[in-house]
Design a protein around this motif. Sequence first.
Motif, PDB file in Angstrom:
ATOM      1  N   VAL A 108       0.897  -1.136  -0.042  1.00 25.43           N
ATOM      2  CA  VAL A 108       0.104   0.097   0.087  1.00 25.43           C
ATOM      3  C   VAL A 108       0.899   1.307  -0.073  1.00 25.43           C
ATOM      4  O   VAL A 108       0.776   2.191  -0.807  1.00 25.43           O
ATOM      5  N   SER A 109       1.843   1.270   0.909  1.00 25.37           N
ATOM      6  CA  SER A 109       2.708   2.346   1.017  1.00 25.37           C
ATOM      7  C   SER A 109       3.880   2.571  -0.009  1.00 25.37           C
ATOM      8  O   SER A 109       4.575   3.656  -0.126  1.00 25.37           O
ATOM      9  N   ARG A 110       4.047   1.231  -0.328  1.00 29.07           N
ATOM     10  CA  ARG A 110       5.295   0.896  -1.347  1.00 29.07           C
ATOM     11  C   ARG A 110       6.559   1.176  -0.630  1.00 29.07           C
ATOM     12  O   ARG A 110       7.484   1.740  -1.320  1.00 29.07           O
ATOM     13  N   HIS A 111       6.627   0.748   0.607  1.00 28.46           N
ATOM     14  CA  HIS A 111       7.976   1.205   1.411  1.00 28.46           C
ATOM     15  C   HIS A 111       8.193  -0.408   1.944  1.00 28.46           C
ATOM     16  O   HIS A 111       7.050  -0.867   2.529  1.00 28.46           O
ATOM     17  N   TRP A 112       9.471  -0.402   2.524  1.00 33.46           N
ATOM     18  CA  TRP A 112       9.686  -1.287   3.340  1.00 33.46           C
ATOM     19  C   TRP A 112       9.781  -0.847   4.680  1.00 33.46           C
ATOM     20  O   TRP A 112       9.921   0.159   5.062  1.00 33.46           O
ATOM     21  N   HIS A 113       9.370  -1.972   5.699  1.00 33.42           N
ATOM     22  CA  HIS A 113       9.249  -1.498   7.154  1.00 33.42           C
ATOM     23  C   HIS A 113      10.089  -2.636   7.993  1.00 33.42           C
ATOM     24  O   HIS A 113       9.958  -3.572   7.616  1.00 33.42           O
ATOM     25  N   GLN A 114      10.742  -1.948   8.925  1.00 35.11           N
ATOM     26  CA  GLN A 114      11.355  -3.006   9.879  1.00 35.11           C
ATOM     27  C   GLN A 114      10.844  -2.718  11.300  1.00 35.11           C
ATOM     28  O   GLN A 114      10.858  -1.326  11.835  1.00 35.11           O
ATOM     29  N   THR A 115      10.765  -3.570  12.107  1.00 36.08           N
ATOM     30  CA  THR A 115      10.513  -3.518  13.558  1.00 36.08           C
ATOM     31  C   THR A 115      11.446  -4.279  14.259  1.00 36.08           C
ATOM     32  O   THR A 115      11.975  -5.487  14.002  1.00 36.08           O
ATOM     33  N   TRP A 116      12.409  -3.574  15.024  1.00 35.72           N
ATOM     34  CA  TRP A 116      13.481  -4.095  15.637  1.00 35.72           C
ATOM     35  C   TRP A 116      13.331  -4.308  17.259  1.00 35.72           C
ATOM     36  O   TRP A 116      13.021  -2.965  17.896  1.00 35.72           O
ATOM     37  N   VAL A 117      13.616  -5.293  17.835  1.00 31.65           N
ATOM     38  CA  VAL A 117      13.729  -5.283  19.449  1.00 31.65           C
ATOM     39  C   VAL A 117      14.782  -6.002  19.786  1.00 31.65           C
ATOM     40  O   VAL A 117      15.167  -6.918  19.132  1.00 31.65           O
ATOM     41  N   ASP A 118      15.203  -5.723  21.118  1.00 33.82           N
ATOM     42  CA  ASP A 118      16.355  -6.669  21.586  1.00 33.82           C
ATOM     43  C   ASP A 118      16.349  -6.816  23.038  1.00 33.82           C
ATOM     44  O   ASP A 118      15.376  -5.973  23.913  1.00 33.82           O
ATOM     45  N   ASN A 119      17.423  -7.436  23.664  1.00 36.46           N
ATOM     46  CA  ASN A 119      17.245  -7.693  25.215  1.00 36.46           C
ATOM     47  C   ASN A 119      17.671  -6.379  26.178  1.00 36.46           C
ATOM     48  O   ASN A 119      17.836  -6.760  27.182  1.00 36.46           O
ATOM     49  N   GLY A 120      18.039  -5.454  25.177  1.00 43.51           N
ATOM     50  CA  GLY A 120      18.404  -4.267  26.054  1.00 43.51           C
ATOM     51  C   GLY A 120      17.266  -3.248  26.149  1.00 43.51           C
ATOM     52  O   GLY A 120      17.407  -2.247  26.561  1.00 43.51           O
ATOM     53  N   GLY A 121      15.967  -3.656  25.700  1.00 43.37           N
ATOM     54  CA  GLY A 121      15.164  -2.972  25.907  1.00 43.37           C
ATOM     55  C   GLY A 121      14.944  -1.827  24.458  1.00 43.37           C
ATOM     56  O   GLY A 121      14.223  -1.096  24.470  1.00 43.37           O
ATOM     57  N   THR A 122      15.689  -2.133  23.604  1.00 43.21           N
ATOM     58  CA  THR A 122      15.677  -1.201  22.317  1.00 43.21           C
ATOM     59  C   THR A 122      14.632  -1.393  21.394  1.00 43.21           C
ATOM     60  O   THR A 122      14.306  -2.792  21.241  1.00 43.21           O
ATOM     61  N   TYR A 123      14.052  -0.392  20.909  1.00 42.39           N
ATOM     62  CA  TYR A 123      12.752  -0.749  19.923  1.00 42.39           C
ATOM     63  C   TYR A 123      13.187   0.359  19.089  1.00 42.39           C
ATOM     64  O   TYR A 123      13.255   1.578  18.981  1.00 42.39           O
ATOM     65  N   LEU A 124      12.958  -0.305  17.526  1.00 39.87           N
ATOM     66  CA  LEU A 124      13.213   0.488  16.498  1.00 39.87           C
ATOM     67  C   LEU A 124      12.137   0.265  15.542  1.00 39.87           C
ATOM     68  O   LEU A 124      11.730  -0.803  15.313  1.00 39.87           O
ATOM     69  N   SER A 125      11.499   1.397  14.997  1.00 39.96           N
ATOM     70  CA  SER A 125      10.471   1.288  13.753  1.00 39.96           C
ATOM     71  C   SER A 125      11.126   2.131  12.513  1.00 39.96           C
ATOM     72  O   SER A 125      11.411   3.487  12.821  1.00 39.96           O
ATOM     73  N   LEU A 126      11.493   1.446  11.530  1.00 39.13           N
ATOM     74  CA  LEU A 126      12.275   2.248  10.499  1.00 39.13           C
ATOM     75  C   LEU A 126      11.288   2.114   9.013  1.00 39.13           C
ATOM     76  O   LEU A 126      10.580   0.973   9.029  1.00 39.13           O
ATOM     77  N   GLU A 127      11.629   2.820   8.309  1.00 42.18           N
ATOM     78  CA  GLU A 127      10.864   2.376   6.841  1.00 42.18           C
ATOM     79  C   GLU A 127      11.902   3.078   5.786  1.00 42.18           C
ATOM     80  O   GLU A 127      12.577   4.149   6.120  1.00 42.18           O
ATOM     81  N   GLY A 128      11.782   2.740   4.764  1.00 37.55           N
ATOM     82  CA  GLY A 128      12.211   3.110   3.627  1.00 37.55           C
ATOM     83  C   GLY A 128      12.272   2.345   2.411  1.00 37.55           C
ATOM     84  O   GLY A 128      11.178   1.555   2.116  1.00 37.55           O
ATOM     85  N   GLY A 129      13.450   2.221   1.571  1.00 38.04           N
ATOM     86  CA  GLY A 129      13.599   1.368   0.322  1.00 38.04           C
ATOM     87  C   GLY A 129      14.726   1.321  -0.218  1.00 38.04           C
ATOM     88  O   GLY A 129      15.845   1.817   0.426  1.00 38.04           O
ATOM     89  N   LEU A 130      14.909   0.929  -1.489  1.00 41.86           N
ATOM     90  CA  LEU A 130      15.984   0.698  -2.223  1.00 41.86           C
ATOM     91  C   LEU A 130      16.392   2.184  -2.634  1.00 41.86           C
ATOM     92  O   LEU A 130      15.569   3.087  -2.987  1.00 41.86           O
ATOM     93  N   VAL A 131      17.767   2.488  -2.545  1.00 43.21           N
ATOM     94  CA  VAL A 131      18.265   3.802  -2.717  1.00 43.21           C
ATOM     95  C   VAL A 131      19.516   3.261  -3.790  1.00 43.21           C
ATOM     96  O   VAL A 131      20.531   2.799  -3.137  1.00 43.21           O
TER      97      VAL A 131
END
Length: 164
Positions: A83-106
Motif C-alpha cells: 500500500v505505502s510501497r515502502h519497506w518497514h522494519q520493527t527491531w527489538v532486543d534484550n537491552g530494551g531497544t525498539y526501532l521502527s524504520l521505513e524506506g526502500g532501495l536507494v
Amino acid sequence: MQGKRKQTVPCIPALVVARPAPCTAPAYRQFDFWLGDWIVTTPDGRPAGTNLVTRPLGQCVLQEHWQGEGGSVGESYNIFDSVSRHWHQTWVDNGGTYLSLEGGLVGNDMVLTGPERVVRGAKSIDRITWTPKGPDEVHQVSDRSADGGMTWTNLFHGVYKRRH
C-alpha cells in the motif's frame, strides 16, 4: 389468514477466482540479498556476532535473529508494504531497544530510517543502510542524527560474511 409466501432464490455456486500468491511481486524480493546465515565482524575484522535472516510467514517477511558477541540478542521483522510501497522494519532486543524504520532501495542499498524520537533526553533519528558487496557479503551501517538528518554519527558498521 393467508401467510406470506416465501420466495426462494436459486443457489448459484460462488465463482472461484484465482488469486496470485501473496508477496510474489518483485518488490518483495528487493531485500533478499540479506537472507542467509552470517558471521558479522567490524570492518577491521573483530568479531561482532552472528545473524540468521530467514523468510517465514509465507515468504512475506524477512526475520532477523541477531546474537551479538557481547551478549546482545535481538530480532527484527521486515516487510514490504504494497500500500505505502515502502519497506518497514520493527527491531527489538534484550537491552530494551525498539526501532521502527521505513524506506526502500536507494540504488542497490536498502535504506531504512526511523521517525524522530527522544533518546536519552535528545531528539534523534536512526538510519540503517544495507549494502550488498557480492553474493556472500553485506555491509550494515547504523547511524544516528541529532540535528534532523543534517549530519550522522556512526553507531555500528557490520561486515556480514555468509557461512558456507
